[in-house]
Design a protein around this motif. Structure first.
Motif, short mmCIF file in Angstrom:
data_model
loop_
_atom_site.label_atom_id
_atom_site.label_comp_id
_atom_site.label_asym_id
_atom_site.label_seq_id
_atom_site.Cartn_x
_atom_site.Cartn_y
_atom_site.Cartn_z
N ILE A 343 29.80 29.68 66.58
CA ILE A 343 29.55 28.91 65.36
C ILE A 343 29.31 27.43 65.69
CG2 ILE A 343 31.98 28.47 64.80
CD1 ILE A 343 29.12 29.20 62.33
N PRO A 361 32.04 24.76 60.00
CA PRO A 361 30.89 24.05 59.43
C PRO A 361 31.30 23.19 58.24
CG PRO A 361 30.37 26.37 59.78
CD PRO A 361 31.85 26.22 60.01
N SER A 503 32.40 35.23 63.27
CA SER A 503 32.68 34.56 62.00
C SER A 503 33.86 33.62 62.21
CB SER A 503 33.03 35.62 60.95
OG SER A 503 33.61 34.99 59.83
N CYS A 504 33.73 32.37 61.76
CA CYS A 504 34.80 31.41 62.05
C CYS A 504 36.01 31.63 61.14
CB CYS A 504 34.29 29.97 61.95
SG CYS A 504 34.19 29.34 60.26
N GLY A 505 35.83 32.45 60.10
CA GLY A 505 36.96 32.80 59.24
C GLY A 505 37.25 31.81 58.13
N PHE A 506 36.45 30.78 58.02
CA PHE A 506 36.72 29.74 57.03
C PHE A 506 36.54 30.26 55.60
CE2 PHE A 506 34.77 26.38 54.36
CZ PHE A 506 35.86 25.54 54.25
N CYS A 507 35.48 31.04 55.34
CA CYS A 507 35.28 31.50 53.96
C CYS A 507 35.44 33.03 53.87
CB CYS A 507 33.96 31.03 53.39
SG CYS A 507 32.50 31.50 54.26
N CYS A 510 32.42 35.81 54.19
CA CYS A 510 31.93 36.08 55.54
C CYS A 510 33.02 36.73 56.39
CB CYS A 510 31.43 34.79 56.18
SG CYS A 510 31.06 34.91 57.93
N ARG A 511 34.24 36.20 56.31
CA ARG A 511 35.32 36.74 57.14
C ARG A 511 35.54 38.22 56.83
NH1 ARG A 511 39.17 33.63 55.44
NH2 ARG A 511 40.11 35.11 54.00
N SER A 548 28.27 32.85 51.03
CA SER A 548 28.73 32.36 52.34
C SER A 548 28.54 30.86 52.46
CB SER A 548 27.98 33.06 53.47
OG SER A 548 28.34 34.40 53.53
N HIS A 549 29.41 30.24 53.22
CA HIS A 549 29.41 28.80 53.38
C HIS A 549 28.31 28.33 54.34
CE1 HIS A 549 31.14 24.80 53.70
NE2 HIS A 549 31.35 24.94 54.99
N CYS A 550 27.95 29.14 55.32
CA CYS A 550 26.92 28.69 56.28
C CYS A 550 25.99 29.84 56.65
CB CYS A 550 27.58 28.09 57.53
SG CYS A 550 28.08 29.29 58.76
N LEU A 552 25.61 31.69 59.22
CA LEU A 552 26.08 32.91 59.89
C LEU A 552 26.32 34.01 58.87
CD1 LEU A 552 28.54 33.29 62.83
CD2 LEU A 552 28.77 34.75 60.84
N GLY A 553 27.07 33.68 57.83
CA GLY A 553 27.37 34.68 56.81
C GLY A 553 26.11 35.10 56.07
FE1 SF4 Z 1 32.60 30.47 58.94
FE2 SF4 Z 1 30.07 30.22 58.16
FE3 SF4 Z 1 31.19 32.62 58.22
FE4 SF4 Z 1 31.98 30.92 56.38
S1 SF4 Z 1 29.88 31.79 56.58
S2 SF4 Z 1 33.33 32.16 57.70
S3 SF4 Z 1 31.81 29.00 57.48
S4 SF4 Z 1 30.82 31.33 59.97
#
Ligand code: SF4
Length: 613
Positions: A343, A361, A503-507, A510-511, A548-550, A552-553
């Motif tokens: 990420i 992000p 997935s960074c797990g922030f949202c 996506c997580r 999703s926040h970014c 990747l999701g």
């Molecule tokens: Fe992280 Fe982006 Fe996935 Fe949200 S969409 S969990 S910010 S990688």
């Protein structure tokens, strides 16, 4: 000494943790306590950062830490058998440290060696072209506890594998030539503005006009960012230059983690001057005094050679104070290492990581050009983008704009891997067809090409006359070839697991969504699928896209949707039920218990038991 080297700067926390890990192979609890008081940071924050990066360990992980690259091309080249071979020879289970503390083996996402896989990292150093023989020799070296630094040098030889060159790779670039061209252009602009009789040295607006002349060339070139998004580089530099701040920064994103991408590896290995000079030109234009190159942890082996290039450039007066004798031109570059978080290739996550935090992000806007590193105006660009700006300064924007395709000027580097005779780096002017690249790399019976990694596009045979350009198929560079032998469902399943892992797990969408998607693909693979599951995948896609926040999701479902649309039989042959079937089958799960108790009669089976009643 590690803290001193980083001037006790909390923004260098990630670099300090990487250094601390090199002492014992993991980050000791005492080290966290010590850092907490020395840097005046909460312990929880330090642990939070350390636990975010997959190459940092908070507990002993063995003297030798072996990570097998697990991209789809590594799988096609047999990485799983090799990993099994190593594990069985050394009596170790993947994911668990051996009891004697010698070894820990696991998989990791793509290590950027797809043209010479299967590959692994041993204590973060890359070894490629693995064979059974090589794995056996590695087992002996580990058993005999030979330090990795004493292993045969040929194990660590990484080739560039350049197969086709165009303007960038043929450039024969001389360090300093692009900067000198910029200064000459600046002097001419200043002389013209001053009607030829006031030297720019005594004209306070002189440096501005000189920088303006270079910015103009970048704009005329119509260069677009090579990281995938394709934003105009000239506009980015201009926005940043005009943004108010205490300081401006230049950041080179060398965290190419998209599976199937390895072109930056080659640019940094053999064309580092082009890259560093592009960063220096950018500093000249935006008025930055400091730059960072964020190098992905998988390319740790490039750190020392890149440091040597920076040192040489300082000695050549191409970095440091009064660059090339210009009174107001001071700039230097620091290299920061990543630690295995895909990420961090996302520009705002990369900035967070540069500031020593978890790579989460940021909300955008504001964009980095106005609020980037330390919330100051920052240009973040890709390695290839900076390298291209050096050429533009040298040969002019109009020259560059005349190469390539409409809306896609210049050339593009492709990382070609998979089912072809000649994997490696290919440079073409924009507008080349997929068919041309396939012909040049010796691909036969090609079924599909995955362009720009898992989040990109899956191109089927009937589309091979399409062109690589921002108007047709945009790409960050990955070009993975799959011939008729390959199961495109398995390709998509590998990509989906990649997203779930990264997935960074922030949202939450996506997580949880990427985990659900992986489970659905595994369920289909295990013969438990029904049309209901395909509909479920489509629902997940619209949820991930909208919440999703970014990126990747938002793109995590792409590999499934693309392969489902173009290779539906690969999915349909796995739909063994018409009605919904749960992914978890209790009766199957109890088979181990039946084995252990030696019972396999009707009463030991749930369904039969139920029927009997
Ligand atoms: Fe992280 Fe982006 Fe996935 Fe949200 S969409 S969990 S910010 S990688």
């Amino acid at each position: 000494p590690i803290l001193r080297h980083h001037s006790h700067n909390p923004n260098s926390l990630l670099q300090i943790l990487i250094g601390a890990q090199e002492i014992h192979g993991f980050i000791h609890a005492d080290a966290i306590d010590y850092l907490s008081s020395a840097l005046k940071l909460p312990r929880a924050m330090i642990e939070g950062v350390a636990s975010f990066y997959s190459f940092l360990y908070l507990s002993p992980h063995g003297e030798y830490r072996v990570l097998f690259s697990d991209n789809i091309t590594d799988r096609m080249a047999g990485n799983q058998n090799l990993m099994q071979r190593l594990c069985s020879q050394l009596w170790v289970e993947p994911g668990k440290a051996s009891e004697d503390g010698l070894l820990w083996v696991n998989t990791t996402s793509c290590t950027g060696m797809c043209d010479q896989g299967p590959a692994m990292l041993v204590n973060n150093i890359a070894i490629n072209r693995l064979t059974q023989d090589k794995v056996d020799r590695i087992c002996e070296l580990i058993r005999e506890r030979v330090p990795v630094s004493d292993w045969p040098a040929e194990f660590f030889a990484i080739e560039d594998n350049i197969r086709r060159r165009d303007i960038l790779l043929n450039s024969n670039f001389q360090a300093g030539s692009a900067l000198k061209a910029a200064l000459i252009r600046g002097e001419a602009a200043t002389a013209q503005a001053s009607q030829g009789y006031i030297a720019h040295m005594i004209d306070p607006a002189g440096l501005d006009r000189a920088a303006d002349a270079t910015l103009q060339e970048i704009k005329i070139s119509k260069l677009r960012g090579r990281g995938g998004a394709g934003f105009s580089t000239g506009m980015k530099w201009e926005f940043c230059r005009n943004a108010k701040g205490d300081a401006h920064y230049v950041v080179c994103n060398a965290d190419e983690g998209e599976p199937g991408t390895f072109k930056d590896r080659v640019l940094l290995n053999s064309y580092a001057d082009l890259v560093f000079e592009g960063m220096t030109l950018c500093a000249y234009v935006i008025g930055a005094k400091k730059g960072f190159l964020y190098l992905r942890g998988e390319y740790r082996y490039l750190l020392a050679p890149l440091q040597a290039v920076l040192q040489r450039r300082r000695e050549q007066n191409l970095l440091g104070s009064r660059i090339l004798g210009q009174a107001a031109f001071d700039f230097d570059i620091e290299i920061h290492l990543g630690a295995g978080a895909y990420i961090c290739g996302e520009e705002s996550a990369l900035i967070e990581s540069l500031e020593g935090k978890r790579g989460t992000p940021r909300n955008r806007p504001p964009y980095p050009v106005t609020a980037g590193y330390l919330n100051q105006p920052t240009v973040v660009s890709n390695v290839e983008t900076f390298a291209s700006t050096s050429l533009i300064s040298l040969h002019g924007g109009a020259w560059y704009a005349g190469i390539g395709a409409e809306n896609s000027s210049g050339s593009k580097l492709f990382s070609v891997s998979g089912d072809c005779d000649y994997p490696g780096i290919y440079e073409y002017p924009f507008g080349v067809t997929v068919a041309q690249v396939l012909a040049d790399c010796g691909a036969k019976n090609t079924q599909a090409v995955q362009i720009s990694g898992p989040s990109g596009m899956c191109i089927a045979a009937h589309e091979f006359d399409r062109r690589i350009s921002f108007d047709d198929i945009p790409t960050a560079g990955a070009f993975m070839v799959f011939d008729q032998r390959r199961d495109m469902f398995e390709v998509a399943r590998n990509f989906v697991h990649f997203f779930a892992h990264e997935s960074c797990g922030f949202c939450t969408p996506c997580r949880v969504g990427t985990a659900l998607l992986s489970n659905l693909m595994d369920k289909l693979n295990e013969g438990q699928g029904s049309p209901y599951d395909l509909a479920e995948i489509e629902k997940l896609d619209s949820l991930l896209q909208s919440t999703s926040h970014c990126g990747l999701g938002r793109t995590a479902c792409n590999p499934v949707l693309h392969t489902l649309a173009k290779f539906r039989p690969a999915y349909e042959c796995r739909l063994s039920h018409q009605e919904f079937v749960p992914a978890f089958d209790l009766d199957t799960a109890l088979s181990q218990a039946r084995q252990m108790t030696g019972r396999d009669d009707a009463g030991a089976h749930l369904e039969k038991n139920h029927d009997a009643k």
